[in-house]
Design a protein around this motif. Structure first.
Motif, short mmCIF file in Angstrom:
data_model
loop_
_atom_site.label_atom_id
_atom_site.label_comp_id
_atom_site.label_asym_id
_atom_site.label_seq_id
_atom_site.Cartn_x
_atom_site.Cartn_y
_atom_site.Cartn_z
N LYS A 156 6.97 13.91 6.56
CA LYS A 156 6.61 15.19 7.17
C LYS A 156 5.37 15.77 6.50
N GLY A 157 4.43 16.20 7.34
CA GLY A 157 3.21 16.81 6.82
C GLY A 157 2.08 15.83 6.59
N GLU A 158 2.35 14.54 6.68
CA GLU A 158 1.31 13.53 6.48
C GLU A 158 0.89 12.93 7.82
N ALA A 159 -0.34 12.46 7.89
CA ALA A 159 -0.85 11.84 9.11
C ALA A 159 -0.33 10.42 9.23
N ALA A 160 -0.04 10.00 10.45
CA ALA A 160 0.32 8.60 10.71
C ALA A 160 -0.95 7.76 10.72
N LEU A 161 -1.01 6.78 9.84
CA LEU A 161 -2.18 5.90 9.74
C LEU A 161 -1.89 4.60 10.45
N LEU A 162 -2.82 4.18 11.31
CA LEU A 162 -2.62 3.00 12.13
C LEU A 162 -3.51 1.86 11.68
N THR A 163 -3.02 0.64 11.84
CA THR A 163 -3.88 -0.53 11.69
C THR A 163 -4.75 -0.65 12.94
N TYR A 198 6.53 7.11 17.90
CA TYR A 198 7.16 6.66 16.65
C TYR A 198 8.39 5.80 16.91
N GLY A 199 8.59 4.81 16.04
CA GLY A 199 9.78 3.99 16.11
C GLY A 199 11.01 4.76 15.67
N ARG A 200 12.17 4.35 16.19
CA ARG A 200 13.46 4.93 15.78
C ARG A 200 14.56 3.94 16.17
N MET A 201 15.73 4.13 15.63
CA MET A 201 16.82 3.19 15.86
C MET A 201 17.29 3.20 17.31
N SER A 202 17.06 4.30 18.03
CA SER A 202 17.53 4.41 19.41
C SER A 202 16.57 3.81 20.41
N LYS A 203 15.50 3.20 19.94
CA LYS A 203 14.44 2.69 20.81
C LYS A 203 14.32 1.18 20.65
N ARG A 204 14.16 0.47 21.77
CA ARG A 204 13.93 -0.97 21.64
C ARG A 204 12.53 -1.21 21.09
N ALA A 255 0.84 -1.19 0.00
CA ALA A 255 0.00 0.00 0.00
C ALA A 255 0.88 1.25 0.00
N PRO A 256 0.38 2.37 -0.57
CA PRO A 256 1.18 3.61 -0.59
C PRO A 256 1.64 4.05 0.79
N SER A 257 0.81 3.85 1.81
CA SER A 257 1.20 4.28 3.16
C SER A 257 2.40 3.48 3.67
N LEU A 258 2.45 2.17 3.34
CA LEU A 258 3.58 1.35 3.75
C LEU A 258 4.84 1.73 2.96
N VAL A 259 4.68 1.99 1.67
CA VAL A 259 5.82 2.41 0.86
C VAL A 259 6.40 3.71 1.40
N ALA A 260 5.52 4.65 1.79
CA ALA A 260 5.99 5.92 2.33
C ALA A 260 6.72 5.73 3.65
N ALA A 261 6.19 4.86 4.51
CA ALA A 261 6.83 4.60 5.80
C ALA A 261 8.18 3.92 5.60
N ALA A 262 8.27 3.01 4.62
CA ALA A 262 9.54 2.33 4.34
C ALA A 262 10.56 3.32 3.77
N LYS A 265 6.75 6.13 11.41
CA LYS A 265 6.64 7.58 11.29
C LYS A 265 6.35 7.95 9.83
N PRO A 266 5.33 8.78 9.60
CA PRO A 266 4.99 9.14 8.22
C PRO A 266 5.90 10.25 7.70
#
Length: 681
Positions: free
Chosen positions: A452-459, A413-419, A196-203, A449-450
């Motif tokens: 910038k400027g886009e809403a984070a969409l959740l399952t 939001y996820g990040r590399m510094s977070k477990r 889905a476009p939202s997953l491609v954007a997050a990736a 994390k989406p």
């Protein structure tokens, strides 16, 4: 040291830690000072020549170590949610020191003698029920730490405790290191087939964080699970799944197998030294379950119908794959993909249709609004409250009359510094002893994390996680007890998940959905038809979900009660359990042993992973109380819920708390019905 923030009064709003002023260099010296000061306080309590009283012993002990509590809470929260090389090095260095200090307190003979003296006259002290509970738990804690041991056994228990602390830290850091290696780095648009476009954007955003071109699928559930669902590339699904499930067993410095094996051996040795048959018997003594046989009965009662349903579903998914021309034996990396296709077929639901209605901001508001309607709480976002990362949001929590109740931090939001994963923690707990102290609570999650400027969409599963962790947060924020040792989530491990799992039920209340689930682009309210379809699908694939969870809980219990021996070959012991219970071939454990942080990154859930299911027995029955009252927001039921569950902490036995709320204890029937497993039994 005079410039060390931990040694100063914090003049921030509500005395929230001044994160911008704190560096890793401050933490070690502050903890050294804290260890020294705390031990001096313990010596003063133990050396008191006045007759022993509750006030000069238990009250004094509860208030001791304020600098240690203050510094350690900041350190461990940062180490989990925004770590770096300096914090990780400090974590490794401090693990044995922290354990040694804890033992210096819990094995202090003079202090324990005063507790024993107080215990001997407890019936003459006219204690409140909370004080009696605190005294009982305090004495048990000292005994379970080894206070009654002597000689070599006493010294060995110290060695074991310090070594286990080191192993837990190594285990956790190894998992984080493996998770920082992406599951997949995609550079060809053909690799995005089905996404889905939202997953491609997050990736793409994840790739940008790693300074890479293309797209990165990380090992965060918010990225890898949607990939496993959506990708039409079976080869890539297999590769991603292999990375996900092999954390902690890839060889080299981050391999956790030997660490877990030594941990199991040391836990069993400690239990034997303390007079218990196995570590599971030791661990479960203070839980609602009390002993391994009760846990095993619950897991077995649920396993049989769940396995039956999962096997039937596996056959349906293989038939679905065959109908599309894929004549395959269903594997674990196929289940989510074909299960989603089946779900769309049977319930006409897809994530593409659902996610736009579940934006992160709106779902945070939904969780807040639910707390307002149940408990009268309101949440005011404050930009003047310090935060430890720019993505963190800070809120002042106000009570029904506008009074200050707590500070709530949301780190989503996820990040590399977070477990990985999601959790609730506290930078400061609640208490009334000495003064009225209100809590500082944090929720940490790993949503994608989406841009910038886009809403984070959740399952829908993401939103359940948000509500779940906010239920834990409410348990901390609504705490209304005197003693810090029994405040908030300081309850039996198999009771602690009740407030969180119960809170998930309000997500699907139609009033909440109609108010807060609005389309990200159009603002349209979620259609009633979609609510009906989501409700109808709520029990879908529960065979799979239950099997992957119960399999993990069974492995945990087997390794700790001696059914299997993981001390010599961790994976062989895991396989032995899975073969015994007959796990379907296309399902794996929710957490493979080498990355099972619940049970090896510390001992809080060791022998206790079953507790989610134990609590679910209660949460299914507890929400029924609102149904019986005719409204999910019935004021009388909500008031009882607040008094006996969310505000009571561990000041009362959990079975007594539940009975006070519901009038009785529940049975497993409500859980089976909630998961739709009653029809499979």
């Amino acid at each position: 040291m005079t410039s060390n923030p931990f040694l100063q009064t914090w003049k921030t709003p509500f005395e929230v830690p001044p994160f911008n002023d704190i560096t890793p260099d401050h933490i070690g010296p502050a903890l050294d000072r804290a260890f020294e000061g705390h031990l001096a306080e313990i010596e003063t309590i133990a050396a008191n020549t006045d007759p022993v009283t509750f006030e000069n012993t238990i009250d004094a002990l509860e208030l001791a170590g304020s600098l240690l509590t203050k510094t350690a809470s900041v350190f461990y929260n940062l180490a989990g949610s925004d770590t770096n090389d300096a914090l990780q090095a400090l974590e490794r260095d401090l693990a044995p020191k922290m354990a040694k200090h804890s033992q210096a307190v819990s094995l202090h003979e003079g202090l324990f003698s005063r507790i024993e003296a107080l215990w001997a006259i407890k019936d003459t002290l006219d204690l409140t029920s909370e004080q009696a509970r605190v005294l009982d738990l305090t004495r048990k804690g000292f005994v379970r730490a080894g206070a009654l041991l002597e000689g070599d056994a006493r010294e060995r228990i110290k060695e074991i405790g310090q070594r286990l602390a080191v192993l837990a830290t190594q285990f956790s850091q190894n998992v984080l290191a493996d998770e920082q290696v992406e599951a997949l780095h995609l550079t060809d648009e053909a690799d995005l087939a089905g996404l889905a476009p939202s997953l491609v954007a997050a990736a793409a955003e994840a790739a940008k964080e790693r300074d890479k071109q293309g797209w990165v699928i990380t090992l965060s559930r918010s990225l890898i699970e949607p990939f496993l669902i959506q990708s039409t590339r079976r080869d890539l699904r297999e590769a991603a799944f292999g990375q996900w499930t092999s954390r902690g067993e890839r060889g080299g410095e981050t391999d956790n197998r030997a660490i877990a094996e030594e941990t199991l051996q040391l836990r069993q040795e400690r239990a034997k030294l303390l007079g218990y048959e196995t570590y599971a018997h030791y661990k479960l003594e203070n839980e609602m379950a009390k002993d391994p046989s009760a846990v095993r009965k619950l897991l077995t009662d649920v396993w049989a119908p769940a396995r039956e349903m999962a096997l039937a579903d596996q056959a349906k998914l293989e038939a679905l794959a065959a109908s599309e021309g894929a004549n395959i034996k269903l594997e674990a990396w196929d289940w989510r993909h074909y299960s989603e296709k089946r779900r769309q077929s049977e319930f006409a639901i897809s994530d593409d249709e659902v996610k736009p209605y579940f934006t992160l901001d709106a779902m945070i508001d939904a969780a807040f609004a639910t707390a307002n309607r149940l408990f009268g709480l309101s949440f005011k976002q404050r930009d003047d409250i310090p935060v430890y990362h720019p993505d963190v949001r800070a809120f002042e929590v106000l009570g029904p009359s506008g009074e200050h109740m707590a500070v709530f931090l949301g780190d989503y939001y996820g990040r590399m510094s977070k477990r990985s994963g999601a959790w609730m923690s506290a930078f400061r707990g609640q208490r009334k002893l000495g003064e009225d102290v209100r809590p500082i609570i944090v929720n940490v999650m790993n949503f994608a994390k989406p841009p910038k400027g886009e809403a984070a969409l959740l399952t829908l599963d993401d939103v359940r996680t948000l509500f779940h962790e906010f239920g834990h947060a409410l348990h901390g924020m609504l705490s209304d007890v005197t003693y810090p040792s029994v405040a908030g989530t300081s309850v039996a491990r198999d009771f602690v998940e009740l407030p969180s799992q119960l809170y998930e039920h309000w997500l699907m209340v139609p009033d909440i959905l109609r108010t807060h689930a609005r389309h990200a682009q159009t603002g349209a309210v979620i259609p009633d038809d979609l609510i009906d379809r989501l409700t109808a699908a709520s029990k879908y694939d529960q065979g799979f979900a239950t099997v992957e969870y119960v399999a993990s809980a069974m492995v945990d219990l087997d390794m700790h009660d001696g059914t299997t021996d993981g001390t010599s070959d961790l994976l062989a012991a895991e396989a032995q359990t899975l073969e015994r219970i007959g796990i379907p071939s296309a399902i794996t454990m929710r957490h493979r042993s080498p990355h099972f942080q619940h049970i090896f990154s510390g001992g809080s859930y060791a022998s206790g992973y079953y507790s989610y299911l134990w609590s679910e027995v209660m949460d299914a029955d507890a929400f029924a109380a609102f149904k019986e009252a005719g409204s999910p927001f019935d004021a009388d039921v909500a008031a009882k819920l607040k008094t006996h569950i969310y505000s009571a902490g561990g000041a009362t036995d959990p079975a007594a708390l539940y009975t006070a709320f519901r009038g009785r204890m529940p049975t497993v029937d409500a859980l089976l019905a909630k998961r739709g497993l009653d029809k499979a039994a």
